[in-house]
Design a protein around this motif. Structure first.
Motif, PDB file in Angstrom:
ATOM      1  N   ASP A  24       0.800  -1.206   0.000  1.00 16.43           N
ATOM      2  CA  ASP A  24       0.000   0.000   0.000  1.00 16.43           C
ATOM      3  C   ASP A  24       0.843   1.271   0.000  1.00 16.43           C
ATOM      4  OD1 ASP A  24      -2.624   0.490  -0.113  1.00 16.43           O
ATOM      5  OD2 ASP A  24      -2.866   0.872   2.039  1.00 16.43           O
ATOM      6  N   ARG A  25       2.139   1.087   0.140  1.00 20.61           N
ATOM      7  CA  ARG A  25       3.031   2.214   0.425  1.00 20.61           C
ATOM      8  C   ARG A  25       2.809   3.424  -0.484  1.00 20.61           C
ATOM      9  NH1 ARG A  25       8.652   3.220   2.290  1.00 20.61           N
ATOM     10  NH2 ARG A  25       8.765   1.117   3.111  1.00 20.61           N
ATOM     11  N   TYR A  26       2.713   3.197  -1.787  1.00 25.48           N
ATOM     12  CA  TYR A  26       2.633   4.331  -2.720  1.00 25.48           C
ATOM     13  C   TYR A  26       1.208   4.612  -3.201  1.00 25.48           C
ATOM     14  CZ  TYR A  26       7.592   3.266  -2.718  1.00 25.48           C
ATOM     15  OH  TYR A  26       8.886   3.013  -2.321  1.00 25.48           O
ATOM     16  N   SER A  27       0.200   4.030  -2.509  1.00 26.96           N
ATOM     17  CA  SER A  27      -1.166   4.090  -3.049  1.00 26.96           C
ATOM     18  C   SER A  27      -1.682   5.511  -3.236  1.00 26.96           C
ATOM     19  CB  SER A  27      -2.118   3.301  -2.146  1.00 26.96           C
ATOM     20  OG  SER A  27      -2.087   3.846  -0.836  1.00 26.96           O
ATOM     21  N   ARG A  28      -1.388   6.419  -2.300  1.00 26.86           N
ATOM     22  CA  ARG A  28      -1.931   7.782  -2.423  1.00 26.86           C
ATOM     23  C   ARG A  28      -1.263   8.551  -3.556  1.00 26.86           C
ATOM     24  NH1 ARG A  28      -4.132   4.890   0.628  1.00 26.86           N
ATOM     25  NH2 ARG A  28      -5.313   5.494   2.476  1.00 26.86           N
ATOM     26  N   GLN A  29      -0.016   8.191  -3.826  1.00 32.26           N
ATOM     27  CA  GLN A  29       0.706   8.840  -4.914  1.00 32.26           C
ATOM     28  C   GLN A  29       0.243   8.301  -6.266  1.00 32.26           C
ATOM     29  OE1 GLN A  29       4.876  10.037  -3.905  1.00 32.26           O
ATOM     30  NE2 GLN A  29       5.331   8.422  -5.349  1.00 32.26           N
ATOM     31  N   LEU A  37      -2.787   7.207  -6.792  1.00 28.45           N
ATOM     32  CA  LEU A  37      -4.113   7.792  -6.990  1.00 28.45           C
ATOM     33  C   LEU A  37      -4.036   9.193  -7.585  1.00 28.45           C
ATOM     34  CD1 LEU A  37      -6.058   6.856  -3.713  1.00 28.45           C
ATOM     35  CD2 LEU A  37      -6.696   6.230  -6.061  1.00 28.45           C
ATOM     36  N   PHE A  38      -2.957   9.890  -7.303  1.00 28.40           N
ATOM     37  CA  PHE A  38      -2.777  11.253  -7.811  1.00 28.40           C
ATOM     38  C   PHE A  38      -2.582  11.174  -9.323  1.00 28.40           C
ATOM     39  CE2 PHE A  38       0.336  14.686  -8.860  1.00 28.40           C
ATOM     40  CZ  PHE A  38      -0.542  15.751  -8.730  1.00 28.40           C
ATOM     41  N   SER A  39      -3.452  11.891 -10.076  1.00 27.20           N
ATOM     42  CA  SER A  39      -3.488  11.699 -11.531  1.00 27.20           C
ATOM     43  C   SER A  39      -2.179  12.113 -12.211  1.00 27.20           C
ATOM     44  CB  SER A  39      -4.663  12.467 -12.121  1.00 27.20           C
ATOM     45  OG  SER A  39      -4.465  13.855 -11.888  1.00 27.20           O
ATOM     46  N   GLY A  40      -1.436  13.035 -11.605  1.00 28.75           N
ATOM     47  CA  GLY A  40      -0.158  13.454 -12.210  1.00 28.75           C
ATOM     48  C   GLY A  40       0.873  12.337 -12.228  1.00 28.75           C
ATOM     49  N   ILE A  41       0.742  11.358 -11.367  1.00 28.17           N
ATOM     50  CA  ILE A  41       1.745  10.281 -11.284  1.00 28.17           C
ATOM     51  C   ILE A  41       1.167   8.943 -11.766  1.00 28.17           C
ATOM     52  CG2 ILE A  41       3.219   8.964  -9.684  1.00 28.17           C
ATOM     53  CD1 ILE A  41       3.854  11.575  -8.307  1.00 28.17           C
TER      54      ILE A  41
END
Ligand SMILES: [Zn+2]
Length: 338
Positions: free
Chosen positions: A3-8, A10-14
């Motif tokens: 789950d470590r990078y999940s919020r990043q 989700l961010f459409s730029g990435i």
């Protein structure tokens, strides 16, 4: 840790593809003081797969107010900053590679350090190193992100070699030695570090994920105490720039090097990159906040800890109390500044 990078992601730029690119990326962090600490932590948490960290200094108690990578224990042990940073970063993210170098960056090693990196991010405190990085990055076509902070003021600019203006396109020469305040003579507050680093790291993420249209394309300046924010468009390379126009990389040769060991004298001589005339009374006024200063018309003498700096009117300096070039260069950058 799935789950470590999940919020990043989700961010459409990435997104998922951008995250894969970050994991495969290699970034050189030049200098691990206040800015370098902030860059290193953000890039490690973001999952940039390989971080190469270069710094020549040791952790000191006066660093702790703003250099977030370090603890009291690091300062007590006088650990090299590169090593202390690597220790902490491995605890933050054990899945990426950290490559620390205790090194004084100079003409003999800068190209080796820059080559093979996707982005170079500036965390240094002096223009001599920045012009060296500019030359090496333009020569080897590696994107780099200039950043600086002193007092409550900060500045940053992103350089894509041969696509955008380089540091020398905008500032043809470094400011003369002893002409500008440094963090060690005029202080610095942490919020400006966070702002400059936030912009630099955002630019690094855009470069690494291929979002070139989102780069800010300017010289960005901030003053968090005076509440001033300014952007000046930087545009294409300047015709006539000797670095990106003529391909002259003068700092990459031995002749461009400023330091010399004075044999048998426990002293190092540092010469400024270009001729200048120092105003001793204004330099003395700044240095008085950091140590003992005396001057006459021929020389200025400054004592701090076990070191003594003798400065001549043309900014050439002899640093006594060390036979290590890295230590001498560090003291010159901190107290004379260029
Ligand atoms: Zn240029």
């Amino acid at each position: 840790m799935e789950d470590r990078y999940s919020r990043q992601i989700l961010f459409s730029g990435i997104g998922a593809e951008g995250q894969q690119r970050l994991l495969a990326a290699r970034v050189l962090i030049v200098g691990c003081g206040a800015l370098g600490s902030a860059h290193a932590e953000s890039l490690a948490r973001a999952g940039v797969g390989h971080l190469r960290i270069v710094d020549r200094d040791f952790v000191e108690p006066s660093n702790l107010q703003r250099q977030t990578m370090f603890t009291e224990s690091d300062a007590e042990q006088r650990l090299p900053k590169a090593i202390a940073a690597a220790n902490h970063l491995r605890q933050i993210n054990s899945q990426i590679e950290i490559e620390p170098h205790i090194l004084d960056i100079n003409y003999s090693n800068v190209e080796r350090l820059v080559e093979g990196c996707d982005v170079v991010i500036d965390g240094t405190d002096n223009f001599a190193t920045r012009y060296l990085v500019n030359d090496a990055s333009v020569k080897h076509n590696v994107n780099w992100i200039y950043g600086a902070a002193v007092g409550s003021y900060g500045v940053t600019m992103t350089i894509r070699p041969h696509q955008t203006a380089c540091l020398r396109c905008i500032f043809e020469e470094a400011p003369p030695a002893a002409s500008a305040p440094t963090c060690d003579t005029s202080g610095v507050i942490m919020p400006i570090i966070n702002i400059v680093s936030a912009v630099q790291v955002s630019e690094a993420l855009k470069l690494l994920t291929g979002r070139l249209d989102d780069l800010h394309g300017s010289l960005m300046q901030f003053d968090v105490w005076r509440n001033e924010w300014r952007r000046i468009g930087t545009g294409a390379p300047r015709p006539g720039c000797k670095t990106c126009g003529a391909g002259i990389y003068e700092t990459l040769s031995h002749a461009g090097d400023a330091a010399a060991v004075l044999c048998g004298r426990d002293a190092i001589q540092i010469s400024p990159p270009q001729p200048t005339r120092i105003n001793f009374s204004s330099l003395a006024e700044r240095l008085r906040r950091a140590g003992e200063v005396k001057f006459n018309e021929y020389l200025l003498r400054f004592k701090t800890g076990n070191f003594e700096l003798t400065v001549f009117p043309d900014a050439r300096s002899i640093i006594r109390g060390t036979d290590e070039i890295a230590t001498a260069r560090s003291l010159y950058a901190k107290y004379i500044g260029n």
